[in-house]
Design a protein around this motif. Structure first.
Motif, short mmCIF file in Angstrom:
data_model
loop_
_atom_site.label_atom_id
_atom_site.label_comp_id
_atom_site.label_asym_id
_atom_site.label_seq_id
_atom_site.Cartn_x
_atom_site.Cartn_y
_atom_site.Cartn_z
N LEU A 193 0.86 -1.17 0.00
CA LEU A 193 0.00 0.00 0.00
C LEU A 193 0.90 1.22 0.00
O LEU A 193 1.76 1.35 0.87
CB LEU A 193 -0.90 0.03 1.23
CG LEU A 193 -2.00 -1.01 1.30
CD1 LEU A 193 -2.73 -0.92 2.64
CD2 LEU A 193 -2.99 -0.83 0.16
N SER A 215 -3.49 -4.28 -9.15
CA SER A 215 -3.31 -2.90 -8.68
C SER A 215 -4.66 -2.23 -8.58
O SER A 215 -5.60 -2.58 -9.30
CB SER A 215 -2.38 -2.11 -9.60
OG SER A 215 -2.98 -1.91 -10.85
N GLU A 216 -4.74 -1.27 -7.68
CA GLU A 216 -5.98 -0.53 -7.48
C GLU A 216 -5.65 0.82 -6.88
O GLU A 216 -4.75 0.93 -6.04
CB GLU A 216 -6.91 -1.31 -6.55
CG GLU A 216 -8.31 -0.77 -6.49
CD GLU A 216 -9.26 -1.72 -5.77
OE1 GLU A 216 -10.36 -1.27 -5.45
OE2 GLU A 216 -8.89 -2.87 -5.50
N SER A 217 -6.35 1.86 -7.32
CA SER A 217 -6.20 3.21 -6.77
C SER A 217 -7.48 3.57 -6.05
O SER A 217 -8.58 3.27 -6.52
CB SER A 217 -5.94 4.21 -7.88
OG SER A 217 -4.71 3.95 -8.51
N TYR A 218 -7.33 4.24 -4.92
CA TYR A 218 -8.47 4.65 -4.11
C TYR A 218 -8.63 6.16 -4.16
O TYR A 218 -7.68 6.89 -4.45
CB TYR A 218 -8.30 4.16 -2.67
CG TYR A 218 -8.16 2.66 -2.58
CD1 TYR A 218 -9.27 1.83 -2.67
CD2 TYR A 218 -6.91 2.07 -2.44
CE1 TYR A 218 -9.14 0.45 -2.61
CE2 TYR A 218 -6.78 0.69 -2.38
CZ TYR A 218 -7.89 -0.12 -2.45
OH TYR A 218 -7.76 -1.48 -2.40
N ALA A 219 -9.83 6.64 -3.85
CA ALA A 219 -10.15 8.07 -3.92
C ALA A 219 -9.27 8.92 -3.00
O ALA A 219 -9.02 10.08 -3.29
CB ALA A 219 -11.62 8.29 -3.58
N ASN A 220 -8.78 8.35 -1.91
CA ASN A 220 -7.93 9.10 -0.97
C ASN A 220 -6.46 9.15 -1.40
O ASN A 220 -5.61 9.65 -0.67
CB ASN A 220 -8.05 8.53 0.44
CG ASN A 220 -7.63 7.08 0.52
OD1 ASN A 220 -7.24 6.47 -0.46
ND2 ASN A 220 -7.76 6.51 1.71
N ILE A 229 -4.41 6.56 -1.97
CA ILE A 229 -3.67 5.33 -1.67
C ILE A 229 -3.73 4.40 -2.88
O ILE A 229 -4.75 4.30 -3.54
CB ILE A 229 -4.24 4.64 -0.42
CG1 ILE A 229 -4.04 5.53 0.80
CG2 ILE A 229 -3.60 3.27 -0.21
CD1 ILE A 229 -4.71 5.02 2.05
N GLN A 230 -2.60 3.75 -3.15
CA GLN A 230 -2.55 2.77 -4.23
C GLN A 230 -2.16 1.42 -3.66
O GLN A 230 -1.25 1.33 -2.83
CB GLN A 230 -1.54 3.18 -5.29
CG GLN A 230 -1.96 4.44 -6.00
CD GLN A 230 -1.27 4.59 -7.34
OE1 GLN A 230 -0.51 3.73 -7.77
NE2 GLN A 230 -1.56 5.68 -8.00
N LYS A 231 -2.87 0.39 -4.09
CA LYS A 231 -2.56 -0.99 -3.69
C LYS A 231 -1.93 -1.68 -4.88
O LYS A 231 -2.44 -1.61 -6.00
CB LYS A 231 -3.82 -1.73 -3.27
CG LYS A 231 -3.57 -3.20 -2.95
CD LYS A 231 -4.84 -3.92 -2.57
CE LYS A 231 -5.51 -4.44 -3.80
NZ LYS A 231 -6.64 -5.32 -3.53
#
Length: 69
Positions: A25, A53-58, A60-62
């Motif tokens: 993260l 992979s995933e990006s979040y609105a805040n 943070i990237q996973k």
């Protein structure tokens, strides 16, 4: 085995090439000090393959990587 919060154990396992998958993260904050996730031991590079992979609105990237052997 999943390890959360032990930078020393992570570095030792990575140096011994005993980690098969990294779940990372990345937070959008730069810190001037703290514990290192990876050691500065002089060793061969470890190639990784991005499998998720995933990006979040805040911000943070996973990212999930498999270690290439």
């Amino acid at each position: 085995m999943i390890i959360n919060g032990s930078a020393t154990l992570n570095r030792n396992l990575a140096d011994a090439r005993l980690i098969d998958r990294y779940h990372l993260l990345v937070f959008p904050v730069l810190l001037g000090a703290g514990k290192r996730l990876f050691s500065d031991t002089d060793r061969d590079k470890q190639n990784l393959k991005l499998i998720e992979s995933e990006s979040y609105a805040n911000g943070i990237q996973k990212m999930v990587y498999d270690a290439i052997r």
